[in-house]
Design a protein around this motif. Structure first.
Motif, mmCIF file in Angstrom:
data_model
loop_
_atom_site.group_PDB
_atom_site.id
_atom_site.type_symbol
_atom_site.label_atom_id
_atom_site.label_comp_id
_atom_site.label_asym_id
_atom_site.label_seq_id
_atom_site.Cartn_x
_atom_site.Cartn_y
_atom_site.Cartn_z
ATOM 1 N N MET A 28 -57.685 -61.338 -19.902
ATOM 2 C CA MET A 28 -58.257 -62.661 -19.640
ATOM 3 C C MET A 28 -57.951 -63.144 -18.229
ATOM 4 O O MET A 28 -58.754 -63.831 -17.621
ATOM 5 C CB MET A 28 -57.690 -63.672 -20.657
ATOM 6 C CG MET A 28 -58.129 -63.429 -22.071
ATOM 7 S SD MET A 28 -59.909 -63.649 -22.274
ATOM 8 C CE MET A 28 -60.015 -65.417 -22.508
ATOM 9 N N PHE A 29 -56.785 -62.766 -17.725
ATOM 10 C CA PHE A 29 -56.408 -63.257 -16.405
ATOM 11 C C PHE A 29 -57.335 -62.687 -15.335
ATOM 12 O O PHE A 29 -57.818 -63.409 -14.467
ATOM 13 C CB PHE A 29 -54.956 -62.901 -16.111
ATOM 14 C CG PHE A 29 -54.495 -63.334 -14.747
ATOM 15 C CD1 PHE A 29 -54.571 -64.665 -14.373
ATOM 16 C CD2 PHE A 29 -53.996 -62.420 -13.838
ATOM 17 C CE1 PHE A 29 -54.156 -65.082 -13.131
ATOM 18 C CE2 PHE A 29 -53.581 -62.829 -12.580
ATOM 19 C CZ PHE A 29 -53.652 -64.158 -12.230
ATOM 20 N N HIS A 30 -57.611 -61.389 -15.447
ATOM 21 C CA HIS A 30 -58.523 -60.782 -14.465
ATOM 22 C C HIS A 30 -59.939 -61.329 -14.617
ATOM 23 O O HIS A 30 -60.635 -61.556 -13.634
ATOM 24 C CB HIS A 30 -58.515 -59.252 -14.622
ATOM 25 C CG HIS A 30 -57.209 -58.665 -14.189
ATOM 26 N ND1 HIS A 30 -56.840 -57.371 -14.456
ATOM 27 C CD2 HIS A 30 -56.179 -59.209 -13.494
ATOM 28 C CE1 HIS A 30 -55.632 -57.146 -13.959
ATOM 29 N NE2 HIS A 30 -55.216 -58.254 -13.377
ATOM 30 N N LEU A 33 -60.728 -64.331 -15.635
ATOM 31 C CA LEU A 33 -60.714 -65.667 -15.049
ATOM 32 C C LEU A 33 -60.789 -65.580 -13.520
ATOM 33 O O LEU A 33 -61.566 -66.287 -12.875
ATOM 34 C CB LEU A 33 -59.418 -66.387 -15.469
ATOM 35 C CG LEU A 33 -59.283 -67.862 -15.121
ATOM 36 C CD1 LEU A 33 -60.257 -68.684 -15.927
ATOM 37 C CD2 LEU A 33 -57.859 -68.344 -15.400
ATOM 38 N N ARG A 34 -60.008 -64.646 -12.962
ATOM 39 C CA ARG A 34 -59.986 -64.496 -11.513
ATOM 40 C C ARG A 34 -61.344 -64.077 -10.978
ATOM 41 O O ARG A 34 -61.841 -64.624 -9.991
ATOM 42 C CB ARG A 34 -58.928 -63.454 -11.133
ATOM 43 C CG ARG A 34 -58.105 -63.868 -9.942
ATOM 44 C CD ARG A 34 -56.924 -62.970 -9.718
ATOM 45 N NE ARG A 34 -57.233 -61.563 -9.997
ATOM 46 C CZ ARG A 34 -56.317 -60.615 -10.005
ATOM 47 N NH1 ARG A 34 -55.057 -60.899 -9.765
ATOM 48 N NH2 ARG A 34 -56.636 -59.362 -10.259
ATOM 49 N N ALA A 77 -60.063 -71.991 -19.364
ATOM 50 C CA ALA A 77 -59.667 -71.373 -20.626
ATOM 51 C C ALA A 77 -59.797 -72.388 -21.763
ATOM 52 O O ALA A 77 -59.400 -73.539 -21.624
ATOM 53 C CB ALA A 77 -58.223 -70.893 -20.520
#
Lengths: 368, 244, 304
Positions: free
Chosen positions: C234-236, C238-239, C252
């Motif tokens: 999810m972090f990638h 989002l980025r 999120a």
């Protein structure tokens, strides 16, 4: 009225459930009295002294005997020359040296005037002063005995307290002092803390948003502490009476009325502080610095006001504790009635009224 | 060293007759975001304090960052960071002073503190506020700053106790960006929260009820297991079960 | 008569503008929510309405009474639960309740009907000091104390903050029942998901009300299509989406990211596919209050 009673009951719950504070409140006067009465006493017992008797006649010998025979002073050494004095002080062997000049007896007899020199170790000035006072008192007494009348200016410092406290018991002076201090502490500090605690908790918000009138909130918080301080004052008096057999010469009723008056002054000061302070900590600091310290220092309880510089003496006049201390001493030790203490009572009453009005005016019906 | 940042076995804490945490056993992998949920009074705080070395367990085992919490408390404390909503920063110090202070107590040297400070201020865009008192910052900024300071010494694990309470929705998400970023760089994140949507951001979640761990899995599998649409429902089902 | 009428209230503390031009009304029997984060000005507004603070500008009436002139009468008629837990910790549950009943010139028995529901849940602990209750229990007791004099209007400032989801749910169920008894309630909360439990809400941020409406209308007002996106990392995700120039907003939301776009969804899909996200899911979804709040916050930030 029911609201008021419920409020007082709630306040009593707070007081009785906080065992630690309660212990401090009742323990402190006991400890202070005992401490001042026994330990931190200004009295002297068996202080070592030396005598340089250059006269060596009957009068001088009797004087020496007189000074060293009552338990206050012990003769450490008889000196023969002035040069011996300094080493003795330096060694710390003696606390006072009495120098009786060569012509003591004849001067005294013929000119009705004689000089005695008292040398003290003034590195501890308080103690030195006390020593000199004691010695002076003894010399004065001696002089009276021989001459039959006390007209001669042999002594200069005849303090009032020695006249009314002939056995020179300092605990008698501390009982009024401790009473002043404790009443101030319980009434002012505790009230200011308990009111600010409600602010801190947020309960003050609810109390304000209720039909309770602000005056009622303050009264409800204050009444239990009035009772509490009364009980504590009583304990102090009883302790003074039983442990130190200190008499109350004046009227008990008057004494209690005066206590109530001073208590009220302190309470209004407490309320005043709580209207400024927003946390218990601030309230505590303010009552410590603003009330307790001046009460201790400027009421004449520990340090004699007479020996203070003029500005401080003037400052002391606005301190309620000073007037209360005067009243207490006069009533308890001199047996004074209202006709003798009306002036300090009036001043104290005026102050109380002023603080009371000020604190009511300053109590906020809103948060800011 | 294992692949786990936290390993506990039957970790128990009793206060008198009351068992606050009752034989909890779980592992948290390195770099994982682990959500630690539970109702008020379920024993979360007690468990967290034991893991941070602030409380000695009554029985059981726990290894934090490879160190035993009974015998190597000091090493444990050096390897973890901690932040809670209630206490984190000194309000009467400036942003910079706070950074310097915490850097100092975690044993960073002058040069490290200096470079960390610059890096951190730049990342949070707080350069202009560096000399302002923390008390003058909006709550959301404080929380972000507090988090960054909690990881200033590059700990293996960071414990977050309800870090986002009362924060506005955008700042809350920016805060989670920081958490993601930390996890991505290998820091293990152990977090408690009352926001159930935040629970879903975690890799895995444990739910504590009355001192015991009643559920532990990924948010997706937990929802499937309980036949629920959201973590909120899972939580309610579990917590309700005990009261009936 | 409208229980609460607020007109153009302003309040500042030094340089900080705590409230700016606040106006709203609460209708008879309405459960009205003030939704906003800490520091939005909710508590200040509550204190003005409960006569604890004076507004710099503007007027307000509570139950037809003026908050400044008639403050004494208002204090007799309202129930107020401040934000911080405000009961006497060293007094027992029972003692607290009796105390507050008496200072409001009433008794617990007199209005027991009103608090019975709530009180019965804490009655087993009535001898326990309030300080030793759990968070949820404390809130229930505080609510009882605020209700015990049968107030004409109820003010609840963040009653569910710091309380676990179970207790929060129970608390809101109690509020629904109180509403049925006809008591108008003004409640504030930082939890966006609680907005849907109110009849109407005011979204408040930085001392300004951004919108007032029913929760349904606020959600319906959100016109842009929202996409729920997820992937294994999810972090990638989002980025990458933040870096994508077609992205309008990306935040999120639970297990998904909520995405609004300037471009079409197909372009975004292509962008993500090119970045090799595993388990990529993109689906249409509906907005919630929180989406609306974020959108309004962004608009507010842009106009400042």
């Amino acid at each position: 009225m029911r609201q008021f009673l419920v409020f007082v009951r709630k306040e009593c719950y707070h007081i009785f459930r906080d065992r630690r504070t309660l212990l401090i409140l009742f323990g402190m006067p006991v400890i202070l009295i005992v401490l001042f009465g026994f330990a931190i006493t200004n009295e002297i017992h068996h202080s070592p002294i030396a005598v340089l008797d250059e006269a060596q006649d009957t009068y001088s010998r009797r004087l020496t005997e007189r000074i060293t025979s009552n338990g206050y002073f012990d003769l450490y050494q008889n000196l023969h020359s002035v040069r011996e004095i300094e080493p003795l002080f330096k060694k710390g062997a003696v606390r006072m040296v009495i120098v009786i000049p060569p012509d003591f007896g004849s001067d005294f007899y013929h000119q009705r005037k004689a000089a005695v020199q008292l040398l003290t170790d003034a590195s501890d000035p308080n103690n030195a002063t006390t020593l000199v006072n004691y010695a002076n008192a003894i010399i004065l007494q001696y002089q009276q005995e021989i001459t039959g009348h006390p007209a001669l200016p042999l002594t200069i410092h005849t303090e009032v307290r020695m006249v009314y406290n002939p056995s020179l018991k300092s605990v008698f002076l501390f009982v009024p002092g401790v009473m002043t201090l404790i009443l101030m502490l319980v009434s002012a500090m505790m009230t200011s803390i308990t009111i600010t605690r409600e602010k801190e908790l947020g309960t003050m918000e609810i109390l304000l948003v209720s039909p309770l009138r602000p005056l009622l909130i303050v009264a409800g918080k204050v009444v239990p502490y009035i009772v509490l301080s009364f009980i504590i004052a009583l304990i102090i008096l009883l302790m003074g009476f039983w442990i130190f057999s200190m008499p109350v010469k004046g009227s008990l009723l008057l004494l209690f009325m005066e206590c109530a008056l001073f208590g009220l002054a302190a309470l209004s000061l407490g309320v005043l502080i709580s209207s400024v302070a927003n946390s218990q900590q601030t309230a505590m600091m303010m009552s410590m610095m603003g009330l307790l310290l001046p009460t201790m220092l400027l009421s004449g309880f520990i340090f004699p006001l007479e020996s203070m510089p003029l500005p401080l003496q003037l400052l002391a006049n606005i301190i309620p504790a000073k007037w209360f201390n005067i009243i207490l001493k006069d009533v308890m030790l001199k047996g004074a009635g209202l006709e003798q203490v009306w002036l300090p009572t009036l001043i104290l009453g005026g102050m109380t009224l002023f603080f009371l009005l000020l604190s009511i005016r300053n109590f906020k019906t809103r948060l800011s | 060293m294992s692949d786990y940042a936290i390993v506990t076995k039957a970790l128990t804490k009793r206060f008198g007759h009351f068992t606050a945490t009752d034989a909890i056993t779980f592992e948290v992998a390195k770099g994982e975001i682990f959500g630690f949920l539970g109702a008020n009074g379920a024993g979360k705080t007690t468990a967290m304090r034991m893991l941070c070395g602030l409380l000695t367990p009554t029985s059981g085992e726990a290894i934090i960052a490879g160190y035993n919490i009974y015998t190597q408390t000091e090493q444990v404390k050096k390897r973890i960071g901690y932040m809670s909503q209630k206490f984190s920063l000194y309000e009467d110090l400036t942003v910079k002073e706070n950074i310097r202070f915490y850097g100092g107590i975690y044993g960073l040297n002058y040069r490290q503190i200096k470079s960390k400070t610059a890096e951190l201020l730049q990342k949070l865009q707080l350069e202009r506020e560096a000399r302002q008192l923390v008390s003058s910052l909006p709550l959301g900024w404080k929380q972000k700053l507090a988090f960054s300071i909690a990881v200033i010494h590059d700990p293996s694990i960071v414990f977050l106790d309800e870090p986002t309470g009362g924060v506005d929705p955008i700042t809350r998400r920016q805060f989670w960006d920081l958490i993601y970023e930390a996890a991505d760089s290998g820091v293990t994140v152990f977090v408690t929260t009352h926001y159930m949507d935040e629970a879903e951001y975690c890799d895995r979640i444990s739910i504590m009820v009355d001192g015991k761990i009643k559920a532990l899995d990924t948010p997706g599998r937990l929802k499937a297991q309980f036949g629920a649409d959201s973590m909120n429902e899972v939580f309610l089902q579990l917590a309700r079960a005990k009261s009936s | 008569m409208q229980p609460i009428v607020v007109q153009n209230i302003h309040k500042r503390f030094g340089d900080v503008k705590a409230l700016r031009n606040i106006s709203f009304t609460v209708e008879e029997g309405e459960l009205f929510g003030l939704i906003g984060p800490d520091g939005a000005g909710k508590s200040t507004l509550f204190r003005i309405l409960t006569t604890l603070l004076l507004a710099d500008e503007g007027t307000a009436t509570v139950n037809g009474l003026h908050v400044v002139k008639d403050y004494r009468s208002i204090r007799r008629q309202v129930g107020y639960m401040p934000g911080r837990f405000s009961l006497y910790q060293d007094l027992s549950v029972e003692e607290n309740l009796h105390f507050f009943a008496t200072i409001f010139h009433t008794s617990v028995e007199e209005n027991y009907e009103l608090i019975r529901d709530i009180y019965e849940q804490i009655a087993p602990f009535k001898k326990r000091p309030a300080g030793k209750l759990s968070g949820g229990m404390k809130q229930k007791l505080a609510l009882c104390c605020a209700l015990v004099h049968k107030p004409a209007v109820l003010f609840l400032d963040e009653p569910t903050t710091g309380v676990d989801p179970v207790s929060r749910k129970e608390f809101w169920e109690m509020l629904q029942r109180l509403k049925q008894k006809g008591i108008p309630i003004l409640v504030s909360t930082p939890y966006m998901d609680e907005a849907v439990l109110c009849d109407r809400v005011a979204l408040i941020q930085k001392g300004e009300i951004m919108q007032i409406n029913t929760p349904a209308a606020i959600i319906a007002d959100f016109k842009k299509p929202i996409w729920a996106v997820r992937a294994r990392n999810m972090f990638h995700l989002l980025r990458d989406l933040r870096a994508y120039e077609g992205t309008d907003s990306c935040y999120a939301f639970g297990e998904y990211l909520h995405l609004t776009l300037h471009t079409g969804i197909e372009d975004a899909k292509a962008w993500l596919t090119a970045r090799h996200h595993e388990d990529l899911v993109i689906q249409s979804t509906t907005a919630g209050i929180e989406d609306a709040f974020i959108r309004l916050m962004q608009e507010q930030n842009e106009t400042v």
